[in-house]
Design an enzyme around this catalytic site. Structure first.
Site, PDB file in Angstrom:
ATOM      1  N   TYR A 183      -1.569  49.817  48.521  1.00  0.00           N
ATOM      2  CA  TYR A 183      -1.161  48.595  49.219  1.00  0.00           C
ATOM      3  C   TYR A 183      -2.326  47.614  49.355  1.00  0.00           C
ATOM      4  O   TYR A 183      -2.131  46.447  49.690  1.00  0.00           O
ATOM      5  CB  TYR A 183      -0.583  48.905  50.602  1.00  0.00           C
ATOM      6  N   LYS A 240      -0.506  63.592  45.376  1.00  0.00           N
ATOM      7  CA  LYS A 240       0.089  63.759  44.042  1.00  0.00           C
ATOM      8  C   LYS A 240      -1.072  64.072  43.104  1.00  0.00           C
ATOM      9  O   LYS A 240      -1.329  63.363  42.117  1.00  0.00           O
ATOM     10  CB  LYS A 240       0.853  62.484  43.642  1.00  0.00           C
ATOM     11  N   ASP A 271       6.339  65.014  46.051  1.00  0.00           N
ATOM     12  CA  ASP A 271       7.746  65.174  45.648  1.00  0.00           C
ATOM     13  C   ASP A 271       8.375  66.399  46.310  1.00  0.00           C
ATOM     14  O   ASP A 271       9.455  66.326  46.889  1.00  0.00           O
ATOM     15  CB  ASP A 271       7.914  65.183  44.120  1.00  0.00           C
ATOM     16  N   ASP A 303       4.050  55.767  54.095  1.00  0.00           N
ATOM     17  CA  ASP A 303       5.096  54.775  54.366  1.00  0.00           C
ATOM     18  C   ASP A 303       6.469  55.376  54.078  1.00  0.00           C
ATOM     19  O   ASP A 303       7.399  55.311  54.888  1.00  0.00           O
ATOM     20  CB  ASP A 303       4.837  53.543  53.478  1.00  0.00           C
ATOM     21  N   ASP A 362       9.623  57.097  56.903  1.00  0.00           N
ATOM     22  CA  ASP A 362      11.008  56.620  57.002  1.00  0.00           C
ATOM     23  C   ASP A 362      11.965  57.780  56.744  1.00  0.00           C
ATOM     24  O   ASP A 362      12.986  57.933  57.422  1.00  0.00           O
ATOM     25  CB  ASP A 362      11.291  55.497  55.984  1.00  0.00           C
TER      26      ASP A 362
HETATM   27  C1  IPM Z   1       5.750  49.953  57.693  1.00  0.00           C
HETATM   28  C2  IPM Z   1       6.373  48.838  56.908  1.00  0.00           C
HETATM   29  C3  IPM Z   1       5.264  47.984  56.324  1.00  0.00           C
HETATM   30  C4  IPM Z   1       4.444  48.864  55.403  1.00  0.00           C
HETATM   31  C5  IPM Z   1       5.724  46.735  55.602  1.00  0.00           C
HETATM   32  C6  IPM Z   1       6.591  45.874  56.478  1.00  0.00           C
HETATM   33  C7  IPM Z   1       4.540  45.935  55.079  1.00  0.00           C
HETATM   34  O1  IPM Z   1       7.207  49.341  55.928  1.00  0.00           O
HETATM   35  O2  IPM Z   1       5.012  49.668  58.647  1.00  0.00           O
HETATM   36  O3  IPM Z   1       6.010  51.112  57.391  1.00  0.00           O
HETATM   37  O4  IPM Z   1       4.806  49.041  54.256  1.00  0.00           O
HETATM   38  O5  IPM Z   1       3.430  49.391  55.857  1.00  0.00           O
HETATM   39 MG    MG Z   2       7.557  51.398  56.108  1.00  0.00          MG
END
Ligand code: IPM
Ligand code: MG
Length: 338
Positions: free
Chosen positions: A120, A167, A199, A223, A227
């Site tokens: 990133y 990875k 994975d 990231d 989620d």
């Molecule tokens: C997170 C979000 C951010 C990231 C985005 C909004 C830039 O997905 O905080 O997890 O990818 O870090």
């Molecule tokens: Mg995120």
């Protein structure tokens, strides 16, 4: 903010709040997703409690100025390299999670995501409408060391296990990651370290979620897997996070986004934000008792059956954001009693 004010009233602290813009509203007002005034306000503060940055109005991924840039710049500007994302399964909410309740028993994972490096933040090239673009996953030993130390130190206060996700079978940057984490781990002989490929980790975290204690990952994998793991909590709306650097300053935000489908309706689940405020009290202000009281108040509100729509039965009465917060505030008064 109401919860923080109530904590202050209960424990005899005065918090001073200053509001500043980031993301979509900042783009509208100034053309910049992280205006200088916001950077200055953050620099003058002990901690930042953050909302969410985006919305459909600003969601064109090809726009030169995007809300997400504000968030990434904020993390970079303040050196917030360690992102703590605790995920626990709430017994009262097990039936809203897509996993069997028996798999959720005892689930309590602390994800430590590297936040200011990796792909990133690596070298990139984007040539307009050209036929080539790239991003680079780049890590240095010091970058991996400092975030690994956060994970190992946290594990010492927990169940003494660190799972490092990488990875390494494909990516050079991830081989450096694995080697460095192993070296740091030698300083923590009381913590069991294991490495997992991303994975198979994504599969195992849903098969045996209660097995994991502290999970350490680079920026992109962290990231994605946080989620994924959020479903263990029953709703994305339940999850707080802390982004920390070398000192006590931190940025605290729920891990959910701006939820454009319900924005402005007053029905969002405030738990992720309230628990982020509790993390702020603990990590930036050193107020452990106050943090624990706020967390206990959220737990008590849920135990009483208070529910927002995302964690309610279909068709059953759901509380608004404000009404749910009222229940937390009333529980806080109880929790703060000696
Ligand atoms: C997170 C979000 C951010 C990231 C985005 C909004 C830039 O997905 O905080 O997890 O990818 O870090
Ligand atoms: Mg995120």
């Amino acid at each position: 903010m109401r919860c923080l004010e109530a904590v202050g009233a209960a424990f005899g602290h005065t918090f001073t709040f200053q509001e500043a813009m980031i993301g979509g509203c900042a783009i509208d007002a100034t053309g910049n997703p992280l205006p200088d005034a916001t950077i200055q306000a953050c620099a003058a503060a002990d901690a930042v409690l953050l909302g969410a940055v985006g919305g459909p109005k600003w969601s064109d991924p090809t726009a030169p100025v995007r809300p997400e840039q504000g968030l990434l710049k904020l993390r970079g500007r303040f050196g917030l390299f360690a992102n703590l994302r605790p995920v626990r399964a709430w017994p009262a909410l097990a039936r809203y999670a897509p996993l069997r309740a028996d798999l959720l028993e005892g689930v309590d994972i602390l994800f430590v995501r590297e936040l200011t490096g990796g792909i990133y933040f690596g070298p990139r090239e984007e040539q307009g409408e050209g036929d080539r673009a790239y991003d680079t996953m780049l890590y240095t030993v010091p970058e991996v060391e400092r975030v690994a130390r956060v994970a190992f130190a946290a594990a010492r206060n927990r169940r003494h296990r660190v799972t490092s996700v990488d990875k390494a079978n494909v990516l050079a940057a991830m081989r450096l990651w694995r080697r460095t984490v192993t070296q740091v781990g030698a300083d923590y002989p009381d913590v069991a370290l294991e490495h997992a490929l991303v994975d198979s980790f994504t599969m195992n975290v849903l098969r045996w979620p209660s097995y994991f204690d502290v999970v350490l990952a680079g920026n992109m994998f962290g990231d994605i897997i946080t989620d994924e793991a959020s479903v263990l909590a029953g709703s994305l709306g339940m999850l707080p996070s802390a982004s920390l650097g070398a000192g006590t300053f931190g940025v605290y935000e729920p891990i959910h986004g701006s939820a454009p489908d319900i924005a402005g309706k007053g029905v969002a689940n405030p738990v992720g934000t309230i628990l982020s405020a509790a993390m702020l009290l603990r990590h930036s202000l050193g107020l452990e008792q106050e943090a624990a009281a706020l967390e206990a108040a959220v737990e008590a509100a849920l135990a009483q059956g208070a529910r927002t729509a995302d964690i309610g039965e279909p068709g059953a009465e759901a509380l608004s954001t404000g009404a749910f917060t009222e229940v937390v505030l009333s529980c806080l008064v109880e929790a703060a009693k000696p």
